[in-house]
Design a protein around this motif. Sequence first.
Motif, PDB file in Angstrom:
ATOM      1  N   UNK A 180       0.935  -1.122   0.015  1.00 38.52           N
ATOM      2  CA  UNK A 180       0.014   0.126  -0.037  1.00 38.52           C
ATOM      3  C   UNK A 180       0.926   1.204  -0.104  1.00 38.52           C
ATOM      4  N   UNK A 181       0.689   2.091  -0.850  1.00 43.57           N
ATOM      5  CA  UNK A 181       1.356   3.344  -1.133  1.00 43.57           C
ATOM      6  C   UNK A 181       0.692   4.373  -0.614  1.00 43.57           C
ATOM      7  N   UNK A 182      -0.616   4.619  -0.555  1.00 48.76           N
ATOM      8  CA  UNK A 182      -1.208   5.605  -0.133  1.00 48.76           C
ATOM      9  C   UNK A 182      -0.965   6.407   1.050  1.00 48.76           C
ATOM     10  N   UNK A 183      -1.085   7.614   1.010  1.00 49.45           N
ATOM     11  CA  UNK A 183      -0.548   8.270   2.317  1.00 49.45           C
ATOM     12  C   UNK A 183      -1.798   8.295   3.349  1.00 49.45           C
ATOM     13  N   UNK A 184      -2.898   7.919   2.878  1.00 51.68           N
ATOM     14  CA  UNK A 184      -4.024   8.025   3.560  1.00 51.68           C
ATOM     15  C   UNK A 184      -4.461   6.788   4.346  1.00 51.68           C
ATOM     16  N   UNK A 185      -3.522   5.586   4.126  1.00 48.83           N
ATOM     17  CA  UNK A 185      -4.023   4.260   4.496  1.00 48.83           C
ATOM     18  C   UNK A 185      -2.760   3.362   5.152  1.00 48.83           C
TER      19      UNK A 185
END
Length: 277
Positions: free
Chosen positions: A37-42
Motif C-alpha cells: 500500500x503506497x497511499x498516504x491515507x491508509x
Amino acid sequence: MITTEHNKRLVLEAFDTLFNQRDYAAAEKFWSPDYIQHSAHIEPGREGLFNLIKNLPATLKWAHGVILAEDNFVIVHGRYSGHGLPAPWIVADVVRIESGVLAEHWDVIQDEATREQSKSGLPMFGTSFAKSAYQPADAPLTTNEARTIVAPLYDALNQPGKKDVAALLAEACNPDYRSYGTNEDWLTRDQLAEVFKMIGSAVPDLRWTIEDIQTIGDQIVVRGEASGTPTAEFFEAKPTGKSFKTMAIDIFTVKNGKLASAYHVENWVTALQQIGR
C-alpha cells in the motif's frame, strides 16, 4: 491467458465488494495477503485498507468512471462519497495485478469541486456536479440553536463519571460523528465516549463550561473552559492535590440538526503545568 479486460473486471468487482458491499470475507479473495500500500491515507497492507473501510460510515459509496489497463496495471477514475468528510473524493487508483489478485496500490486524491469552485465550469467526475454530504443549512444557525445542539456533549463533560456519556453523545452527535484531534486523526462517537470517561475517572470533579459560542453557516465555534482537580494519574502526571483551569476551542459542523464533526484543541500543557506547580 489473462487479458487487460479481465484485469479491469477484476478491479471493478473487487472495489465494489469492499467499498460498496462491505463484504470483507469476500474481498479477501481479491486482495493479496502481501498487498503493498503506497497511499498516504491508509495504513500498510491489506489489513490497513480493510480496517480503514471498517471505520468509515455505512454511507460510504464508490462509483467508477474511466478505467484503463496495460499489462498488469489498472487505473480507475473513481468517486468516494459518504465518507464523513466535507467533500467527496475524486481518486485515480492505480493497481498492480499479480497472480490474479490486487498486489500493489497507488492513488492520487482530490476533494471534489462544487459548481462555484470549478474554474473550468465542468464537473470533476461524471456529467454533473454532485452535492457535498455537508451542504450548508438552509438558514444560518442562531447561537440559541447552537447552544441547544451542543448542550448534551458539554453535559457529558461535566463529571462524566456520573453521566451516561454514550447516551448524551448520541443525543448530540450523528452516528458517523468524527472528532478530530489533528487535521487527519479522528475518533468515532463511541471512542470519544471512552475518552470522556477516562478523563472523568482521573478528574472526578471535571467541569467544562461554554465561555463563548459563535455560528458560521452550518458551523459552531465554541470557546470553552475545562477545570478540575485530578485524583489519579492524568496524562502521565501524578496527582498533587492542585487544580487546573485551561482553555479549549471546538469547531463543529452540523448535519441534519446534529453534530457531524469536530476539530478541537485543548491546552493540556498549561493544565499539567498548573497541577505540577
